[in-house]
Design a protein around this motif. Structure first.
Motif, PDB file in Angstrom:
ATOM      1  N   CYS A   1      33.688  26.555  40.322  1.00 31.71           N
ATOM      2  CA  CYS A   1      35.222  26.671  39.699  1.00 31.71           C
ATOM      3  C   CYS A   1      35.486  27.048  38.441  1.00 31.71           C
ATOM      4  O   CYS A   1      34.988  25.812  37.686  1.00 31.71           O
ATOM      5  N   GLU A   2      36.196  27.974  37.783  1.00 27.93           N
ATOM      6  CA  GLU A   2      37.072  27.645  36.444  1.00 27.93           C
ATOM      7  C   GLU A   2      38.260  28.757  36.526  1.00 27.93           C
ATOM      8  O   GLU A   2      38.248  29.251  37.053  1.00 27.93           O
ATOM      9  N   TRP A   3      38.821  27.743  35.803  1.00 25.27           N
ATOM     10  CA  TRP A   3      39.903  28.759  35.824  1.00 25.27           C
ATOM     11  C   TRP A   3      39.965  29.453  34.779  1.00 25.27           C
ATOM     12  O   TRP A   3      38.865  30.530  33.691  1.00 25.27           O
ATOM     13  N   GLY A   4      40.766  30.259  35.290  1.00 30.61           N
ATOM     14  CA  GLY A   4      40.877  32.120  34.538  1.00 30.61           C
ATOM     15  C   GLY A   4      41.064  32.064  33.456  1.00 30.61           C
ATOM     16  O   GLY A   4      40.387  33.111  32.591  1.00 30.61           O
ATOM     17  N   ASP A   5      41.658  31.339  32.394  1.00 27.93           N
ATOM     18  CA  ASP A   5      41.751  31.682  31.132  1.00 27.93           C
ATOM     19  C   ASP A   5      40.352  30.982  30.613  1.00 27.93           C
ATOM     20  O   ASP A   5      40.694  30.811  29.093  1.00 27.93           O
ATOM     21  N   GLU A   6      39.725  30.520  31.055  1.00 21.05           N
ATOM     22  CA  GLU A   6      38.612  29.753  30.232  1.00 21.05           C
ATOM     23  C   GLU A   6      37.544  30.409  30.538  1.00 21.05           C
ATOM     24  O   GLU A   6      36.226  29.965  30.211  1.00 21.05           O
ATOM     25  N   ILE A   7      37.291  31.235  31.323  1.00 22.13           N
ATOM     26  CA  ILE A   7      36.189  32.702  32.187  1.00 22.13           C
ATOM     27  C   ILE A   7      35.491  33.430  31.002  1.00 22.13           C
ATOM     28  O   ILE A   7      36.839  34.124  29.926  1.00 22.13           O
ATOM     29  N   ASP A   8      34.407  33.332  30.143  1.00 18.23           N
ATOM     30  CA  ASP A   8      33.830  34.394  29.469  1.00 18.23           C
ATOM     31  C   ASP A   8      33.577  35.268  30.220  1.00 18.23           C
ATOM     32  O   ASP A   8      32.533  35.732  30.647  1.00 18.23           O
ATOM     33  N   VAL A   9      34.373  36.811  29.692  1.00 23.48           N
ATOM     34  CA  VAL A   9      34.530  37.882  30.364  1.00 23.48           C
ATOM     35  C   VAL A   9      33.666  38.660  29.663  1.00 23.48           C
ATOM     36  O   VAL A   9      32.947  39.452  30.747  1.00 23.48           O
ATOM     37  N   GLY A  10      32.757  38.559  28.840  1.00 23.42           N
ATOM     38  CA  GLY A  10      31.848  39.201  28.509  1.00 23.42           C
ATOM     39  C   GLY A  10      30.253  39.068  28.863  1.00 23.42           C
ATOM     40  O   GLY A  10      29.737  39.236  29.782  1.00 23.42           O
ATOM     41  N   ARG A  11      30.770  37.022  29.412  1.00 18.28           N
ATOM     42  CA  ARG A  11      28.916  37.114  29.743  1.00 18.28           C
ATOM     43  C   ARG A  11      29.275  37.452  32.101  1.00 18.28           C
ATOM     44  O   ARG A  11      28.507  38.126  31.883  1.00 18.28           O
ATOM     45  N   ALA A  12      30.541  37.633  32.741  1.00 20.09           N
ATOM     46  CA  ALA A  12      30.808  38.432  33.401  1.00 20.09           C
ATOM     47  C   ALA A  12      30.822  39.430  33.781  1.00 20.09           C
ATOM     48  O   ALA A  12      30.075  40.229  34.873  1.00 20.09           O
TER      49      ALA A  12
ATOM     50  N   ARG B   1      30.866  37.857  43.199  1.00 24.94           N
ATOM     51  CA  ARG B   1      30.855  36.563  42.149  1.00 24.94           C
ATOM     52  C   ARG B   1      31.126  37.410  40.424  1.00 24.94           C
ATOM     53  O   ARG B   1      32.987  36.740  40.015  1.00 24.94           O
ATOM     54  N   ALA B   2      31.047  37.610  40.732  1.00 21.49           N
ATOM     55  CA  ALA B   2      31.413  38.767  38.810  1.00 21.49           C
ATOM     56  C   ALA B   2      32.734  38.812  38.788  1.00 21.49           C
ATOM     57  O   ALA B   2      33.376  39.439  37.769  1.00 21.49           O
ATOM     58  N   LEU B   3      32.286  39.864  40.092  1.00 19.10           N
ATOM     59  CA  LEU B   3      34.367  40.647  39.440  1.00 19.10           C
ATOM     60  C   LEU B   3      35.148  39.870  39.626  1.00 19.10           C
ATOM     61  O   LEU B   3      36.411  40.098  39.854  1.00 19.10           O
ATOM     62  N   ASN B   4      35.110  38.902  40.943  1.00 13.25           N
ATOM     63  CA  ASN B   4      36.324  37.790  40.864  1.00 13.25           C
ATOM     64  C   ASN B   4      35.901  37.148  39.153  1.00 13.25           C
ATOM     65  O   ASN B   4      37.717  36.595  39.246  1.00 13.25           O
ATOM     66  N   ARG B   5      35.036  36.524  38.801  1.00  9.40           N
ATOM     67  CA  ARG B   5      35.758  35.787  37.385  1.00  9.40           C
ATOM     68  C   ARG B   5      36.402  36.938  36.626  1.00  9.40           C
ATOM     69  O   ARG B   5      37.092  36.544  36.381  1.00  9.40           O
ATOM     70  N   ILE B   6      36.378  38.203  36.473  1.00  9.06           N
ATOM     71  CA  ILE B   6      36.627  39.327  35.781  1.00  9.06           C
ATOM     72  C   ILE B   6      37.902  39.328  36.693  1.00  9.06           C
ATOM     73  O   ILE B   6      38.895  39.210  35.338  1.00  9.06           O
ATOM     74  N   HIS B   7      38.611  39.587  38.011  1.00  8.32           N
ATOM     75  CA  HIS B   7      39.527  39.910  37.657  1.00  8.32           C
ATOM     76  C   HIS B   7      40.496  38.207  38.224  1.00  8.32           C
ATOM     77  O   HIS B   7      41.597  38.316  37.816  1.00  8.32           O
ATOM     78  N   SER B   8      40.050  37.190  38.060  1.00  5.00           N
ATOM     79  CA  SER B   8      40.489  35.826  38.251  1.00  5.00           C
ATOM     80  C   SER B   8      40.783  35.878  35.833  1.00  5.00           C
ATOM     81  O   SER B   8      42.087  35.374  36.098  1.00  5.00           O
TER      82      SER B   8
END
Length: 137
Positions: free
Chosen positions: A84-95, A125-132
């Motif tokens: 679980c990761e808050w969308g505003d804390e996701i490292d988009v580059g890593r995703a 999972r990566a696409l979900n993180r990017i979308h979030s």
């Protein structure tokens, strides 16, 4: 709105523990909204998003990976998820790097079925993180 207790647990930590007045989560059969005094409920959670209303009345979006939600009599809710990761804390580059790596394995004709299946999971999972991260409200 009346608050209820919410606890979000991953294998590594208690990700969130506190009150919310509204939770919206994607289950395997569609989106479900949880409010105080909700009837008892249990559902499987796929890779997807979860929205938690904060104390200021604004929703905070989180990217989640596979788990379950249990609503107890009275509305207290426990969410058990792999991540679980808050969308505003996701490292988009890593995703994005994870997305590219998964796509390479999926397109590799020499990859085994197991490697292909794992890569598909990692891609989702990566696409979900990017979308979030892109849909933070």
């Amino acid at each position: 709105m009346t608050p209820f207790n919410l606890k979000i647990i991953t294998p590594n930590e208690v990700f969130f523990e506190g009150e919310t007045s509204n939770l919206i989560v994607r289950t395997t059969v569609g989106d479900k909204g949880i409010l105080a005094r909700h009837e008892p409920y249990l559902a499987a959670l796929p890779i997807g998003t979860m929205r938690v209303k904060d104390e200021n009345g604004k929703f905070r979006t989180a990217a989640i990976s596979n788990g379950t939600i249990r609503v107890e009599d009275g509305g207290d809710t426990v969410v058990l998820v792999q991540s679980c990761e808050w969308g505003d804390e996701i490292d988009v580059g890593r995703a994005e790097v994870a997305k590219k790596a998964a796509e390479e394995i999926i397109s590799d004709a020499h990859a085994s079925q197991l490697e292909h299946d794992i890569a598909e999971f990692k891609l989702k999972r990566a696409l979900n993180r990017i979308h979030s991260a892109e849909n933070v409200k």
